[in-house]
Design an enzyme around this catalytic site. Structure first.
Site, PDB file in Angstrom:
ATOM      1  N   SER A  19       0.748  -1.163   0.059  1.00 44.88           N
ATOM      2  CA  SER A  19      -0.027   0.112   0.120  1.00 44.88           C
ATOM      3  C   SER A  19       0.659   1.291  -0.076  1.00 44.88           C
ATOM      4  O   SER A  19       1.980   1.328  -0.599  1.00 44.88           O
ATOM      5  CB  SER A  19      -0.993  -0.077   1.236  1.00 44.88           C
ATOM      6  OG  SER A  19      -1.988   0.897   1.242  1.00 44.88           O
ATOM      7  N   HIS A  46      -2.558  -1.276  -3.677  1.00 48.28           N
ATOM      8  CA  HIS A  46      -3.529  -0.351  -3.438  1.00 48.28           C
ATOM      9  C   HIS A  46      -3.384   0.936  -4.232  1.00 48.28           C
ATOM     10  O   HIS A  46      -2.243   1.532  -4.054  1.00 48.28           O
ATOM     11  CB  HIS A  46      -3.796   0.129  -2.021  1.00 48.28           C
ATOM     12  CG  HIS A  46      -4.225  -0.974  -1.247  1.00 48.28           C
ATOM     13  ND1 HIS A  46      -3.922  -1.024   0.158  1.00 48.28           N
ATOM     14  CD2 HIS A  46      -4.644  -2.109  -1.589  1.00 48.28           C
ATOM     15  CE1 HIS A  46      -4.422  -2.038   0.639  1.00 48.28           C
ATOM     16  NE2 HIS A  46      -4.804  -2.712  -0.422  1.00 48.28           N
ATOM     17  N   ASP A 139      -4.537  -4.307   5.723  1.00 51.98           N
ATOM     18  CA  ASP A 139      -4.989  -5.166   4.891  1.00 51.98           C
ATOM     19  C   ASP A 139      -3.688  -5.945   4.661  1.00 51.98           C
ATOM     20  O   ASP A 139      -2.616  -5.762   4.955  1.00 51.98           O
ATOM     21  CB  ASP A 139      -5.138  -4.522   3.310  1.00 51.98           C
ATOM     22  CG  ASP A 139      -5.820  -5.396   2.286  1.00 51.98           C
ATOM     23  OD1 ASP A 139      -6.055  -6.641   2.781  1.00 51.98           O
ATOM     24  OD2 ASP A 139      -5.836  -5.067   0.980  1.00 51.98           O
TER      25      ASP A 139
END
Ligand code: SAM
Lengths: 193, 272
Positions: A19, A46, A139
């Site tokens: 991310s 992401h 996540d």
């Protein structure tokens, strides 16, 4: 049955989730991957959900291995680098191909790292290596846990080297991580799998 | 740590669903289906698989919920604005040459896609001679679609999408706001027909010049995709258009030889 044959042959796959702060790490990894790498690498990053393909092009400049956004029902091939498309979850089916899913966001994310990690673990079992990189999100940790429970290998970017340490730190705090890797160590680690 | 409902159990549930209620999910992509079923199992707090299965088999209302929860109904207006821009600039001018336009939205969910299309048609001055057939397997989402009522909270996003798709009007002229919802103009919904239709088990019901089926086929295995493409082929007039979601393709299907992709978007034209 088809779904056992994969684990019988012990096919391998690398799944990488990142991310905030992980794009540079991914570009570094790609630059140093062996040109004759013979396992598939799946990257879940992401990003903003503008569905242009410039990211996979940018990544493609760093390696001679083929890089592309994963398509629905596409067969997963060794030595290929796949990027999860924006705004879809990327799932791995037991007989070795991708499918996409536009269900609800998970942890505010679509693609969700957990979803790809979990389905990779269910399809490839002990053949999976999951790597979690820099990020500010929750996540990926649950996905790593599932990979571990199905006998795969889990590795995490050393939080000290992460631009945003939250995500890898969360993994290190809650799981028995197999490998803690600096940015420089990650490509070599994949090359030796 | 395995999921509570595994592959074998899923097979049992899918069989029950066919035998008792006539819904066939066996050729849906497995990984996604497994997630949906396990999500529902957790959501509804079943203590065991046996109780889950018992409920499905003995409670028709629950079976309805099961089907509704298995399907993914996520949608938005002018989703993928570039796609809609392409429809506006390249497909609508062709449709304009027909005396009467029939469009099928297969898997329309709560209708955002259908209202987007109606707006395009209205702006091209074609709405009065168009009919939009909007179908879905899930009757609950269709009910919502029929009302033309959507949450106010989405309008900022939809209006941005509309502009990115080449819209020139003030988007809010198409609806009336009240409290936290908006209702789209009757003029748009007047040209829509909503009906349940299951792509897995039902056949062609009309001939169309444009079929939209977006983000439905990703939930199907390849072989089922192929059957549905054949159904679309049966339902499409010669020189008609087939429009798919941004990650779906006709490439893997044998009917591809009769089609030509138009531009970069996932729009194919039937040329034989
Ligand atoms: C993700 S939504 C797509 C909505 C819209 N087309 C879009 O792209 O935004 C998928 C829809 O397909 C419907 N669907 C799934 N299986 C179906 C089937 N066998 N027949 C008809 N519709 C189906 C679901 O109920 C759901 O509403």
């Amino acid at each position: 049955m088809a779904q056992n044959s994969l684990t019988d042959f012990q096919k391998k796959i690398v799944v990488i989730g990142g991310s905030a702060g992980s794009l540079q790490v991914i570009l570094h990894i790609l630059t140093y991957l062996r040109p004759d790498l013979n396992i598939p690498v799946v990257i879940i990053l992401h990003r903003k959900n503008d569905s242009d393909s410039s990211l996979s092009q940018l990544m493609g400049l760093r390696t001679s291995l083929p890089v592309k956004e994963a398509d629905d029902k596409e067969a997963i091939l060794p030595g290929h680098i796949y990027l999860a498309p924006a705004d879809y979850h990327l799932l791995i089916e037991t007989d070795g191909y991708f499918s996409l899913d536009d269900s609800e966001k998970i942890n505010f994310s679509r693609p969700s790292i957990d979803v790809t990690f979990q389905t990779a673990a269910e399809a490839y079992g002990a053949g999976v290596t999951g790597i979690l990189l820099s990020g500010a999100n929750a996540d990926g940790v649950e996905g790593l846990e599932i990979i571990k429970s199905l006998k795969g290998i889990i590795a995490v970017q050393d939080p000290k080297t992460a631009q945003v340490p939250y995500m890898p730190q969360h993994a290190v705090d809650s799981l028995p991580v197999d490998h803690l890797l600096t940015i420089e160590q990650i490509p070599g680690f994949i090359n030796r799998l | 740590m395995d999921t509570p409902v595994g592959e074998q159990e899923i097979k049992l549930l899918l069989n029950d669903l066919i035998e008792l209620y006539g819904y066939d999910f066996t050729d849906y992509a497995k990984a996604s289906l497994k997630r949906r079923i396990n999500r529902l199992f957790t959501l509804d707090r079943f203590p065991s698989f046996a109780e889950f299965r018992y409920r499905l088999c003995n409670d028709a209302d629950y079976a309805k919920r099961f089907v509704e929860q298995l399907t993914v109904n996520v949608t938005e207006m002018f989703r993928d604005p570039k796609f809609y821009q392409n429809l506006r600039e390249h497909v609508l001018p062709v449709l304009a040459t027909y005396p009467f336009i029939r469009i099928w939205h297969a898997g329309c969910s709560t209708g955002e896609e259908v209202f987007s299309m109606a707006i395009l048609l209205k702006e091209a001055n074609l709405l009065h001679k168009s009919l939009l057939y909007a179908t879905d397997l899930n009757s609950q989402v269709l009910q919502k679609a029929t009302t033309g009522i959507f949450p106010m909270s989405q309008m900022k996003q939809y209006s941005e999408n509309y502009i990115a798709a080449g819209g020139k009007e003030d988007f809010s002229r198409y609806y009336t706001a009240s409290y936290n919802v908006v209702k789209f103009d009757e003029e748009l919904s007047q040209r829509m027909v909503f009906s349940t239709h299951n792509l897995v088990s039902e056949s062609s019901f009309n001939q169309f010049q444009l079929i939209m089926c977006r983000n439905v086929l990703i939930y199907f295995e390849k072989e089922l995709q192929g059957r549905v493409f054949a159904l679309f082929d049966d339902s499409l007039e010669n020189l008609g258009f087939l429009a798919l979601g941004s990650k779906e393709t006709l490439k893997l299907s044998p009917i591809i030889s009769k089609y030509r992709q138009e531009g970069k978007e996932k729009i194919w034209r039937k040329i034989h």
